[in-house]
Write a protein that holds these residues in place. Structure first.
Motif, PDB file in Angstrom:
ATOM      1  N   UNK A   1       0.827  -1.195   0.000  1.00 57.78           N
ATOM      2  CA  UNK A   1       0.000   0.000   0.000  1.00 57.78           C
ATOM      3  C   UNK A   1       0.867   1.252   0.000  1.00 57.78           C
ATOM      4  N   UNK A   2       0.424   2.249  -0.696  1.00 62.21           N
ATOM      5  CA  UNK A   2       1.116   3.535  -0.708  1.00 62.21           C
ATOM      6  C   UNK A   2       0.354   4.484   0.197  1.00 62.21           C
ATOM      7  N   UNK A   3       1.015   5.541   0.683  1.00 65.01           N
ATOM      8  CA  UNK A   3       0.345   6.464   1.594  1.00 65.01           C
ATOM      9  C   UNK A   3      -0.907   7.108   1.002  1.00 65.01           C
ATOM     10  N   UNK A   4      -0.972   7.248  -0.319  1.00 66.51           N
ATOM     11  CA  UNK A   4      -2.114   7.894  -0.931  1.00 66.51           C
ATOM     12  C   UNK A   4      -3.235   6.915  -1.277  1.00 66.51           C
TER      13      UNK A   4
ATOM     14  N   UNK B   1      -6.913  18.432  22.275  1.00 64.26           N
ATOM     15  CA  UNK B   1      -6.094  17.232  22.245  1.00 64.26           C
ATOM     16  C   UNK B   1      -6.998  16.011  22.338  1.00 64.26           C
ATOM     17  N   UNK B   2      -6.722  15.013  21.499  1.00 65.20           N
ATOM     18  CA  UNK B   2      -7.525  13.793  21.460  1.00 65.20           C
ATOM     19  C   UNK B   2      -6.637  12.572  21.564  1.00 65.20           C
ATOM     20  N   UNK B   3      -7.216  11.491  22.052  1.00 68.57           N
ATOM     21  CA  UNK B   3      -6.556  10.192  22.054  1.00 68.57           C
ATOM     22  C   UNK B   3      -7.423   9.247  21.240  1.00 68.57           C
ATOM     23  N   UNK B   4      -6.845   8.684  20.187  1.00 72.14           N
ATOM     24  CA  UNK B   4      -7.529   7.645  19.403  1.00 72.14           C
ATOM     25  C   UNK B   4      -6.926   6.331  19.856  1.00 72.14           C
ATOM     26  N   UNK B   5      -7.674   5.595  20.664  1.00 71.76           N
ATOM     27  CA  UNK B   5      -7.133   4.399  21.309  1.00 71.76           C
ATOM     28  C   UNK B   5      -7.153   3.159  20.434  1.00 71.76           C
ATOM     29  N   UNK B   6      -7.779   3.233  19.275  1.00 71.86           N
ATOM     30  CA  UNK B   6      -7.723   2.143  18.297  1.00 71.86           C
ATOM     31  C   UNK B   6      -7.428   2.778  16.944  1.00 71.86           C
ATOM     32  N   UNK B   7      -6.200   3.176  16.753  1.00 69.35           N
ATOM     33  CA  UNK B   7      -5.769   3.996  15.622  1.00 69.35           C
ATOM     34  C   UNK B   7      -6.053   3.380  14.254  1.00 69.35           C
ATOM     35  N   UNK B   8      -5.717   2.113  14.073  1.00 70.41           N
ATOM     36  CA  UNK B   8      -5.940   1.475  12.777  1.00 70.41           C
ATOM     37  C   UNK B   8      -5.246   2.225  11.655  1.00 70.41           C
ATOM     38  N   UNK B   9      -5.982   2.499  10.567  1.00 65.49           N
ATOM     39  CA  UNK B   9      -5.407   3.227   9.424  1.00 65.49           C
ATOM     40  C   UNK B   9      -5.458   4.737   9.597  1.00 65.49           C
TER      41      UNK B   9
ATOM     42  N   UNK C   1      -1.762  -1.493  18.982  1.00 60.86           N
ATOM     43  CA  UNK C   1      -0.856  -2.532  19.480  1.00 60.86           C
ATOM     44  C   UNK C   1      -0.101  -3.211  18.346  1.00 60.86           C
ATOM     45  N   UNK C   2      -0.622  -3.118  17.131  1.00 62.86           N
ATOM     46  CA  UNK C   2      -0.030  -3.777  15.968  1.00 62.86           C
ATOM     47  C   UNK C   2       1.026  -2.858  15.352  1.00 62.86           C
ATOM     48  N   UNK C   3       2.280  -3.287  15.384  1.00 64.45           N
ATOM     49  CA  UNK C   3       3.381  -2.461  14.878  1.00 64.45           C
ATOM     50  C   UNK C   3       3.212  -2.120  13.401  1.00 64.45           C
ATOM     51  N   UNK C   4       2.708  -3.060  12.596  1.00 61.05           N
ATOM     52  CA  UNK C   4       2.520  -2.797  11.170  1.00 61.05           C
ATOM     53  C   UNK C   4       1.427  -1.760  10.935  1.00 61.05           C
ATOM     54  N   UNK C   5       0.338  -1.871  11.698  1.00 55.72           N
ATOM     55  CA  UNK C   5      -0.751  -0.893  11.561  1.00 55.72           C
ATOM     56  C   UNK C   5      -0.273   0.488  11.999  1.00 55.72           C
ATOM     57  N   UNK C   6       0.474   0.535  13.091  1.00 49.94           N
ATOM     58  CA  UNK C   6       0.992   1.807  13.583  1.00 49.94           C
ATOM     59  C   UNK C   6       1.906   2.444  12.541  1.00 49.94           C
TER      60      UNK C   6
ATOM     61  N   UNK D   1       1.804   1.956   9.283  1.00 52.00           N
ATOM     62  CA  UNK D   1       0.954   2.420   8.179  1.00 52.00           C
ATOM     63  C   UNK D   1       0.293   3.749   8.513  1.00 52.00           C
ATOM     64  N   UNK D   2      -0.204   3.863   9.736  1.00 51.39           N
ATOM     65  CA  UNK D   2      -0.850   5.108  10.164  1.00 51.39           C
ATOM     66  C   UNK D   2       0.147   6.260  10.172  1.00 51.39           C
ATOM     67  N   UNK D   3       1.330   6.010  10.716  1.00 53.73           N
ATOM     68  CA  UNK D   3       2.364   7.054  10.759  1.00 53.73           C
ATOM     69  C   UNK D   3       2.734   7.489   9.343  1.00 53.73           C
ATOM     70  N   UNK D   4       2.837   6.541   8.427  1.00 51.34           N
ATOM     71  CA  UNK D   4       3.158   6.852   7.031  1.00 51.34           C
ATOM     72  C   UNK D   4       2.063   7.719   6.403  1.00 51.34           C
ATOM     73  N   UNK D   5       0.812   7.372   6.621  1.00 51.49           N
ATOM     74  CA  UNK D   5      -0.310   8.159   6.072  1.00 51.49           C
ATOM     75  C   UNK D   5      -0.319   9.568   6.651  1.00 51.49           C
ATOM     76  N   UNK D   6      -0.102   9.668   7.953  1.00 49.38           N
ATOM     77  CA  UNK D   6      -0.127  10.971   8.621  1.00 49.38           C
ATOM     78  C   UNK D   6       1.053  11.821   8.153  1.00 49.38           C
TER      79      UNK D   6
END
Length: 120
Positions: free
Chosen positions: A7-10, A33-41, A60-65, A67-72
């Motif tokens: 997957x690509x960030x876009x 300030x917000x906390x998203x406790x189930x970040x996902x994508x 909790x999933x390193x791969x999902x985290x 992916x989210x960091x990459x998108x953000x």
């Protein structure tokens, strides 16, 4: 050429449910300030960041985290986002969440907990 591509960030991987309603209800803005406790994508988190809010995203999933960091990052919102690798059930005890937000900030703790978590 492989038929499997990373997957690509876009690339849209997930459409968050009720994105407009979440934004309307939470009214994100600079200084909140917000906390998203189930970040996902990070679909809901991106909506909050786009409105100028600060967000701590937990997954909790390193791969999902990742992916989210990459998108953000691709959206140019990294400066207002703090990723935390943890289970949402540990979110209130995670060391990364220990500092309180500044007194001037509005803080909403946004958790999507399963019903069984509310039972005693």
């Amino acid at each position: 050429m492989s038929i499997h591509t990373a997957p690509t960030p876009t690339k849209v991987l997930h459409t968050p449910v009720m994105r407009k309603e979440v934004v309307a209800y939470l009214q994100p803005a600079p200084g909140k300030t917000f906390i998203d406790a189930t970040l996902g994508y990070a679909g809901h988190t991106l909506a909050l960041l786009e409105a100028g809010a600060e967000v701590t995203g937990i997954d909790r999933d390193a791969d999902m985290l990742e992916s989210a960091v990459t998108r953000i990052h691709a959206a140019g919102m990294s400066a207002h986002f703090t990723p935390v690798r943890a289970a949402f059930s540990d979110a209130l005890t995670a060391d990364e969440l220990a500092p309180a937000p500044p007194a001037s900030a509005s803080c909403v703790r946004w958790f999507r907990l399963p019903r069984r978590m509310h039972a005693t």
